[in-house]
Design a protein around this motif. Sequence first.
Motif, PDB file in Angstrom:
ATOM      1  N   HIS A   1       0.839  -1.201   0.000  1.00  0.00           N
ATOM      2  CA  HIS A   1       0.000   0.000   0.000  1.00  0.00           C
ATOM      3  C   HIS A   1       0.879   1.257   0.000  1.00  0.00           C
ATOM      4  N   GLY A   2       1.783   1.318   0.953  1.00  0.00           N
ATOM      5  CA  GLY A   2       2.675   2.473   1.027  1.00  0.00           C
ATOM      6  C   GLY A   2       3.577   2.576  -0.191  1.00  0.00           C
ATOM      7  N   LEU A   3       4.065   1.432  -0.667  1.00  0.00           N
ATOM      8  CA  LEU A   3       4.947   1.444  -1.838  1.00  0.00           C
ATOM      9  C   LEU A   3       4.207   1.940  -3.078  1.00  0.00           C
ATOM     10  N   LEU A   4       2.971   1.499  -3.260  1.00  0.00           N
ATOM     11  CA  LEU A   4       2.188   1.991  -4.399  1.00  0.00           C
ATOM     12  C   LEU A   4       1.880   3.482  -4.242  1.00  0.00           C
ATOM     13  N   ASP A   5       1.566   3.914  -3.025  1.00  0.00           N
ATOM     14  CA  ASP A   5       1.297   5.340  -2.800  1.00  0.00           C
ATOM     15  C   ASP A   5       2.527   6.198  -3.099  1.00  0.00           C
ATOM     16  N   MET A   6       3.707   5.639  -2.934  1.00  0.00           N
ATOM     17  CA  MET A   6       4.930   6.380  -3.258  1.00  0.00           C
ATOM     18  C   MET A   6       5.050   6.638  -4.763  1.00  0.00           C
ATOM     19  N   LEU A   7       4.334   5.860  -5.555  1.00  0.00           N
ATOM     20  CA  LEU A   7       4.365   6.009  -7.014  1.00  0.00           C
ATOM     21  C   LEU A   7       3.343   7.014  -7.527  1.00  0.00           C
ATOM     22  N   THR A   8       2.571   7.611  -6.613  1.00  0.00           N
ATOM     23  CA  THR A   8       1.557   8.574  -7.049  1.00  0.00           C
ATOM     24  C   THR A   8       2.151   9.971  -7.183  1.00  0.00           C
ATOM     25  N   ASN A   9       1.453  10.788  -7.953  1.00  0.00           N
ATOM     26  CA  ASN A   9       1.962  12.131  -8.272  1.00  0.00           C
ATOM     27  C   ASN A   9       1.367  13.243  -7.408  1.00  0.00           C
ATOM     28  N   GLY A  10       0.925  12.900  -6.214  1.00  0.00           N
ATOM     29  CA  GLY A  10       0.355  13.934  -5.357  1.00  0.00           C
ATOM     30  C   GLY A  10       0.438  13.566  -3.889  1.00  0.00           C
ATOM     31  N   GLY A  11      -0.031  14.458  -3.056  1.00  0.00           N
ATOM     32  CA  GLY A  11       0.016  14.248  -1.619  1.00  0.00           C
ATOM     33  C   GLY A  11       1.350  14.698  -1.046  1.00  0.00           C
ATOM     34  N   LEU A  12       1.624  14.271   0.179  1.00  0.00           N
ATOM     35  CA  LEU A  12       2.844  14.681   0.872  1.00  0.00           C
ATOM     36  C   LEU A  12       3.916  13.600   0.889  1.00  0.00           C
ATOM     37  N   GLY A  13       3.666  12.489   0.219  1.00  0.00           N
ATOM     38  CA  GLY A  13       4.598  11.374   0.274  1.00  0.00           C
ATOM     39  C   GLY A  13       4.203  10.396   1.361  1.00  0.00           C
ATOM     40  N   VAL A  14       5.030   9.376   1.568  1.00  0.00           N
ATOM     41  CA  VAL A  14       4.725   8.278   2.472  1.00  0.00           C
ATOM     42  C   VAL A  14       5.806   8.165   3.543  1.00  0.00           C
ATOM     43  N   ALA A  15       5.390   7.988   4.788  1.00  0.00           N
ATOM     44  CA  ALA A  15       6.325   7.802   5.907  1.00  0.00           C
ATOM     45  C   ALA A  15       6.724   6.325   5.979  1.00  0.00           C
ATOM     46  N   LEU A  16       7.340   5.833   4.932  1.00  0.00           N
ATOM     47  CA  LEU A  16       7.651   4.417   4.776  1.00  0.00           C
ATOM     48  C   LEU A  16       8.555   3.894   5.893  1.00  0.00           C
ATOM     49  N   TYR A  17       9.451   4.718   6.384  1.00  0.00           N
ATOM     50  CA  TYR A  17      10.434   4.264   7.380  1.00  0.00           C
ATOM     51  C   TYR A  17      10.100   4.681   8.804  1.00  0.00           C
ATOM     52  N   TRP A  18       8.867   5.149   9.040  1.00  0.00           N
ATOM     53  CA  TRP A  18       8.424   5.486  10.385  1.00  0.00           C
ATOM     54  C   TRP A  18       8.598   4.249  11.254  1.00  0.00           C
ATOM     55  N   PRO A  19       8.992   4.327  12.479  1.00  0.00           N
ATOM     56  CA  PRO A  19       9.255   5.472  13.341  1.00  0.00           C
ATOM     57  C   PRO A  19      10.714   5.942  13.289  1.00  0.00           C
ATOM     58  N   PHE A  20      11.556   5.287  12.485  1.00  0.00           N
ATOM     59  CA  PHE A  20      12.977   5.638  12.419  1.00  0.00           C
ATOM     60  C   PHE A  20      13.218   6.927  11.642  1.00  0.00           C
TER      61      PHE A  20
ATOM     62  N   THR B   1      10.665  10.078  10.079  1.00  0.00           N
ATOM     63  CA  THR B   1       9.293  10.575   9.905  1.00  0.00           C
ATOM     64  C   THR B   1       9.113  11.357   8.599  1.00  0.00           C
ATOM     65  N   ALA B   2      10.193  11.480   7.825  1.00  0.00           N
ATOM     66  CA  ALA B   2      10.089  12.175   6.537  1.00  0.00           C
ATOM     67  C   ALA B   2       9.160  11.403   5.597  1.00  0.00           C
ATOM     68  N   ARG B   3       8.513  12.142   4.721  1.00  0.00           N
ATOM     69  CA  ARG B   3       7.644  11.538   3.708  1.00  0.00           C
ATOM     70  C   ARG B   3       8.448  11.358   2.425  1.00  0.00           C
ATOM     71  N   HIS B   4       8.218  10.241   1.759  1.00  0.00           N
ATOM     72  CA  HIS B   4       9.008   9.900   0.574  1.00  0.00           C
ATOM     73  C   HIS B   4       8.120   9.589  -0.625  1.00  0.00           C
ATOM     74  N   PHE B   5       8.640   9.896  -1.802  1.00  0.00           N
ATOM     75  CA  PHE B   5       8.069   9.491  -3.082  1.00  0.00           C
ATOM     76  C   PHE B   5       9.109   8.634  -3.796  1.00  0.00           C
ATOM     77  N   ALA B   6       8.660   7.816  -4.719  1.00  0.00           N
ATOM     78  CA  ALA B   6       9.575   7.075  -5.585  1.00  0.00           C
ATOM     79  C   ALA B   6      10.199   8.058  -6.577  1.00  0.00           C
ATOM     80  N   PRO B   7      11.326   7.701  -7.167  1.00  0.00           N
ATOM     81  CA  PRO B   7      11.940   8.596  -8.163  1.00  0.00           C
ATOM     82  C   PRO B   7      11.034   8.857  -9.369  1.00  0.00           C
ATOM     83  N   HIS B   8      10.188   7.897  -9.693  1.00  0.00           N
ATOM     84  CA  HIS B   8       9.250   8.029 -10.812  1.00  0.00           C
ATOM     85  C   HIS B   8       7.842   7.908 -10.231  1.00  0.00           C
ATOM     86  N   THR B   9       6.963   8.861 -10.509  1.00  0.00           N
ATOM     87  CA  THR B   9       5.608   8.865  -9.932  1.00  0.00           C
ATOM     88  C   THR B   9       4.551   8.868 -11.046  1.00  0.00           C
TER      89      THR B   9
END
Length: 169
Positions: free
Chosen positions: A93-112, A114-122
Amino acid sequence: MSHAAVPLAGALILGRSKLSLPVIATGLFFAMVPDADVVGFGFGIDYADSWGHRGATHSLVFAAAAALFATAVLRPKRFGVVTLFLFVSMASHGLLDMLTNGGLGVALYWPFDTARHFAPHTPIAVSPIGISDFISDRGIKVLYSEAIWIWIPLTLIAAVGFGIRKRMS
């Protein structure tokens, strides 16, 4: 709804000899449940908060904890296979959301982290929050985007995996 494509593909590849119906149903549920974080909006939780939309519930740690807990509850014969299936179902779910072209990104590595991330290609069009916004021209564009980038590739992967499994049995 496209988040369900991952556990559906996994279930077709692995088959009923490795995954029971309750496990498959749990995988489908797990693929969707991270977006339950939108209820936080009603409680004043900000989108960018750790527990906001695409925050902690979209992380790998959350997926791992949920998969281990559910596997312990389900008590399957194939603990490792089921745990991995449930982890991938939710983590996707989070990995697919990282491929989207909107929002604030995904906190994939929470709790270590808290930054939000996108994939290089969205390439996937971000889905609107709420059903009323989804039934629109934008919603059609999202469905088209998800068909191209999620459903078609996963259908091909599942067909190949299913074919390999059938040949090996």
